[in-house]
Design an enzyme around this catalytic site. Sequence first.
Site, short mmCIF file in Angstrom:
data_model
loop_
_atom_site.label_atom_id
_atom_site.label_comp_id
_atom_site.label_asym_id
_atom_site.label_seq_id
_atom_site.Cartn_x
_atom_site.Cartn_y
_atom_site.Cartn_z
N ASP A 8 0.86 -1.18 0.00
CA ASP A 8 0.00 0.00 0.00
C ASP A 8 0.90 1.24 0.00
O ASP A 8 2.14 1.12 -0.02
CB ASP A 8 -0.92 -0.04 1.23
CG ASP A 8 -2.21 0.75 1.02
OD1 ASP A 8 -2.31 1.49 0.03
OD2 ASP A 8 -3.12 0.62 1.86
N GLU A 10 0.08 4.65 1.79
CA GLU A 10 0.03 5.64 2.88
C GLU A 10 1.09 5.38 3.94
O GLU A 10 1.51 6.30 4.63
CB GLU A 10 -1.37 5.64 3.53
CG GLU A 10 -2.47 6.24 2.66
CD GLU A 10 -3.09 5.23 1.69
OE1 GLU A 10 -2.57 4.10 1.58
OE2 GLU A 10 -4.09 5.58 1.05
N HIS A 60 -2.55 -0.12 -3.78
CA HIS A 60 -3.03 1.23 -3.47
C HIS A 60 -3.84 1.82 -4.62
O HIS A 60 -3.40 1.86 -5.76
CB HIS A 60 -1.84 2.15 -3.16
CG HIS A 60 -2.24 3.58 -3.00
ND1 HIS A 60 -2.94 4.04 -1.88
CD2 HIS A 60 -2.09 4.67 -3.80
CE1 HIS A 60 -3.17 5.33 -2.01
NE2 HIS A 60 -2.68 5.74 -3.18
N HIS A 104 -1.42 1.14 6.72
CA HIS A 104 -1.87 2.26 7.57
C HIS A 104 -2.91 1.76 8.57
O HIS A 104 -3.45 0.66 8.41
CB HIS A 104 -2.44 3.39 6.70
CG HIS A 104 -3.48 2.88 5.75
ND1 HIS A 104 -4.77 2.63 6.12
CD2 HIS A 104 -3.38 2.51 4.44
CE1 HIS A 104 -5.42 2.14 5.08
NE2 HIS A 104 -4.60 2.04 4.06
N HIS A 116 -7.77 4.80 7.29
CA HIS A 116 -9.02 4.45 6.61
C HIS A 116 -9.02 2.94 6.40
O HIS A 116 -8.00 2.29 6.64
CB HIS A 116 -9.15 5.19 5.26
CG HIS A 116 -8.17 4.72 4.23
ND1 HIS A 116 -6.87 5.17 4.19
CD2 HIS A 116 -8.28 3.80 3.23
CE1 HIS A 116 -6.23 4.57 3.20
NE2 HIS A 116 -7.05 3.73 2.60
N GLU A 134 -7.03 -2.81 7.44
CA GLU A 134 -6.77 -3.60 6.23
C GLU A 134 -5.85 -4.78 6.54
O GLU A 134 -5.99 -5.87 5.95
CB GLU A 134 -6.15 -2.70 5.14
CG GLU A 134 -7.17 -1.70 4.61
CD GLU A 134 -6.57 -0.63 3.71
OE1 GLU A 134 -5.38 -0.74 3.36
OE2 GLU A 134 -7.29 0.31 3.37
ZN LIG Z 1 -4.92 1.18 2.27
#
Ligand SMILES: [Zn+2]
Length: 272
Positions: A8, A10, A60, A104, A116, A134
Amino acid sequence: MKIYISADMEGISGVVSSSHVEAGSGEYERFRRLMTREVNAVIEAALECGASEIVVNDSHNKMDNILIEEFHPKACLISGSPKPLSMMQGIDETFDAVFFVGYHARPGVAEAIMDHTYTGTVMYAKINGKLMSEAGLNGRLAGYFGVPVALVTGDQNAVKCAKDELNDPVGVVVKEAITRYSAKVYPFDVVREKIREGVKKAIEKLPNLKPTVEQGPVELEVSFYRSIMADMALLIPGMAKKDGRTVVYTAKDYLEAYKVFRAALAINSGVQ
Ligand SMILES: [Zn+2]
């Protein structure tokens, strides 16, 4: 030893602003290069520790961030979207370990860069009553295939979420989040060293690491920011309403729960 990496953006070191992770913004081209460099550092470390096959899934946004022209020649890359298993496309029982890179925290966690879960529509996601980031959601899919999550990189709260939700992965804190959009960041030489140490530790503890397995039936609960999103998710047969913005689904196994979660979000793409 076969390693699966879900990457990902972030939680990549240096990333602090949404302009760093949004295609089309001025800074994005720079940061996708840094993402590629950091994923390459993980691949290099895994190869040093004896990995023979490495698959990286770009996880991502549109999932085509990693630059193939700069990507490590000894790994292979899954690029593009949509793909049915999204951030976990390509996972199966042939892998020995899963690494989460650039992850994240879940929404609502303080001191977490761009917290998120999957999309901005999700207020929270729970599996069998437990809040999931996640890492938790994706790690259980790895668990469904019998594969443990051995490594998580990101800010301190991305690592904390993953450790709370999964069976004891090694965490590498590549930056220290101060707010959603600020962090103490380190030069890449420091990050590369932390990654090398983390990967080594993760592979050393692999023989004692257990996959995170959710036995069926599995209850999925999703709360959205807006009630219209719950209403749309109720189009899925078997989905039930918990309250105005929250839906629940009882799946026969975790794979089904994950697919229903994906479908509930897909129905809501474009819903405001
Ligand atoms: Zn993510």
